[in-house]
Design a protein around this motif. Sequence first.
Motif, PDB file in Angstrom:
ATOM      1  N   UNK A  28      12.334 -63.392  -4.812  1.00  0.00           N
ATOM      2  CA  UNK A  28      11.502 -63.430  -6.014  1.00  0.00           C
ATOM      3  C   UNK A  28      10.053 -63.121  -5.684  1.00  0.00           C
ATOM      4  N   UNK A  29       9.544 -63.713  -4.596  1.00  0.00           N
ATOM      5  CA  UNK A  29       8.159 -63.469  -4.189  1.00  0.00           C
ATOM      6  C   UNK A  29       7.956 -61.997  -3.822  1.00  0.00           C
ATOM      7  N   UNK A  30       8.908 -61.418  -3.118  1.00  0.00           N
ATOM      8  CA  UNK A  30       8.836 -60.011  -2.735  1.00  0.00           C
ATOM      9  C   UNK A  30       8.832 -59.113  -3.972  1.00  0.00           C
ATOM     10  N   UNK A  31       9.702 -59.422  -4.928  1.00  0.00           N
ATOM     11  CA  UNK A  31       9.797 -58.619  -6.154  1.00  0.00           C
ATOM     12  C   UNK A  31       8.506 -58.670  -6.953  1.00  0.00           C
ATOM     13  N   UNK A  32       7.958 -59.883  -7.124  1.00  0.00           N
ATOM     14  CA  UNK A  32       6.729 -60.045  -7.899  1.00  0.00           C
ATOM     15  C   UNK A  32       5.545 -59.388  -7.185  1.00  0.00           C
ATOM     16  N   UNK A  33       5.448 -59.573  -5.875  1.00  0.00           N
ATOM     17  CA  UNK A  33       4.344 -58.981  -5.104  1.00  0.00           C
ATOM     18  C   UNK A  33       4.377 -57.461  -5.172  1.00  0.00           C
ATOM     19  N   UNK A  43       9.699 -50.786  -9.476  1.00  0.00           N
ATOM     20  CA  UNK A  43      11.021 -51.035 -10.035  1.00  0.00           C
ATOM     21  C   UNK A  43      12.078 -50.122  -9.415  1.00  0.00           C
ATOM     22  N   UNK A  44      11.638 -48.918  -9.011  1.00  0.00           N
ATOM     23  CA  UNK A  44      12.589 -47.932  -8.515  1.00  0.00           C
ATOM     24  C   UNK A  44      13.201 -48.303  -7.166  1.00  0.00           C
ATOM     25  N   UNK A  45      12.416 -48.980  -6.332  1.00  0.00           N
ATOM     26  CA  UNK A  45      12.941 -49.285  -4.992  1.00  0.00           C
ATOM     27  C   UNK A  45      13.031 -50.775  -4.698  1.00  0.00           C
ATOM     28  N   UNK A  46      13.069 -51.589  -5.755  1.00  0.00           N
ATOM     29  CA  UNK A  46      13.237 -53.031  -5.558  1.00  0.00           C
ATOM     30  C   UNK A  46      14.563 -53.327  -4.871  1.00  0.00           C
ATOM     31  N   UNK A 111      15.882 -60.225 -10.810  1.00  0.00           N
ATOM     32  CA  UNK A 111      14.866 -61.215 -11.206  1.00  0.00           C
ATOM     33  C   UNK A 111      15.530 -62.411 -11.895  1.00  0.00           C
ATOM     34  N   UNK A 112      16.444 -62.142 -12.825  1.00  0.00           N
ATOM     35  CA  UNK A 112      17.130 -63.220 -13.544  1.00  0.00           C
ATOM     36  C   UNK A 112      18.013 -64.032 -12.613  1.00  0.00           C
ATOM     37  N   UNK A 113      18.740 -63.355 -11.725  1.00  0.00           N
ATOM     38  CA  UNK A 113      19.579 -64.075 -10.774  1.00  0.00           C
ATOM     39  C   UNK A 113      18.770 -65.047  -9.934  1.00  0.00           C
ATOM     40  N   UNK A 114      17.609 -64.592  -9.484  1.00  0.00           N
ATOM     41  CA  UNK A 114      16.784 -65.449  -8.628  1.00  0.00           C
ATOM     42  C   UNK A 114      16.171 -66.606  -9.397  1.00  0.00           C
ATOM     43  N   UNK A 115      15.774 -66.363 -10.631  1.00  0.00           N
ATOM     44  CA  UNK A 115      15.260 -67.459 -11.463  1.00  0.00           C
ATOM     45  C   UNK A 115      16.342 -68.515 -11.655  1.00  0.00           C
ATOM     46  N   UNK A 116      17.560 -68.076 -11.962  1.00  0.00           N
ATOM     47  CA  UNK A 116      18.671 -69.015 -12.153  1.00  0.00           C
ATOM     48  C   UNK A 116      18.924 -69.837 -10.900  1.00  0.00           C
ATOM     49  N   UNK A 117      18.925 -69.176  -9.755  1.00  0.00           N
ATOM     50  CA  UNK A 117      19.206 -69.897  -8.511  1.00  0.00           C
ATOM     51  C   UNK A 117      18.055 -70.816  -8.118  1.00  0.00           C
ATOM     52  N   UNK A 118      16.841 -70.435  -8.447  1.00  0.00           N
ATOM     53  CA  UNK A 118      15.698 -71.294  -8.130  1.00  0.00           C
ATOM     54  C   UNK A 118      15.579 -72.460  -9.105  1.00  0.00           C
TER      55      UNK A 118
END
Length: 218
Positions: A28-33, A43-46, A111-118
């Motif tokens: 999540x931190x990597x995606x947001x950063x 978004x293309x290479x997340x 992003x949603x998967x990580x929010x759910x798991x966190x």
Amino acid sequence: MRRRMFSFRLIYIYSYNLFQFCGHTWILANTIARFFTFGRDALADTFYSVSFVMSLCQLLSILELFHIADGIEKARLLPRFIHVMEKNLLLIMVIMLEEIQSKPVVCLQFFLWNILDLLRYPHELLCVMDTPSITMLWIRYTLWIPLYILSVATEGLIIHQALPYIEPTTPNSTHIHHPFILMVCLPVLALGASVTVWQLLRERQYHLERYNKKMKRK
């Protein structure tokens, strides 16, 4: 001997939940950063930047089915089975189809998967330490449900967008067409999500009532 075994199980389940929490926090931190650094271009290479850690976390999540079956974790097996398998199967499809890996919907799904798991693993960690929090309990079993429904809708969108990239078998082949299989997956996904939400609502009622009774005794 029994005490030693109990301690080993406790250390194991704590380490597992901690690893999953750290892994999803990193993703999540990597995606947001990356989004704040590169904007929409990120978004293309997340997928390429987090796919290894995401795949590792999702693969290890299969262990949760054994945790529940063995009694290490107190939860319902059916909703967890549906949740784990739908995530792993969708991830395998995304890995196999390079054409959809750069689509924004895949980034949204991660992003949603990580929010759910966190929302889930901190609660599990507190339960392992026998220090449950009513706030984390409420978040785990209330906020988690609408986010899960949104996540399933996004999974359906990914399957729909993947259809043009699935090569059908030849007309003379006796095998079922691959796009047809994906189309069948959509109602199955909706049915599985409905069962999961129903089970989660029952689980939410059980845990909240149990916590309230425990607080009244004190």
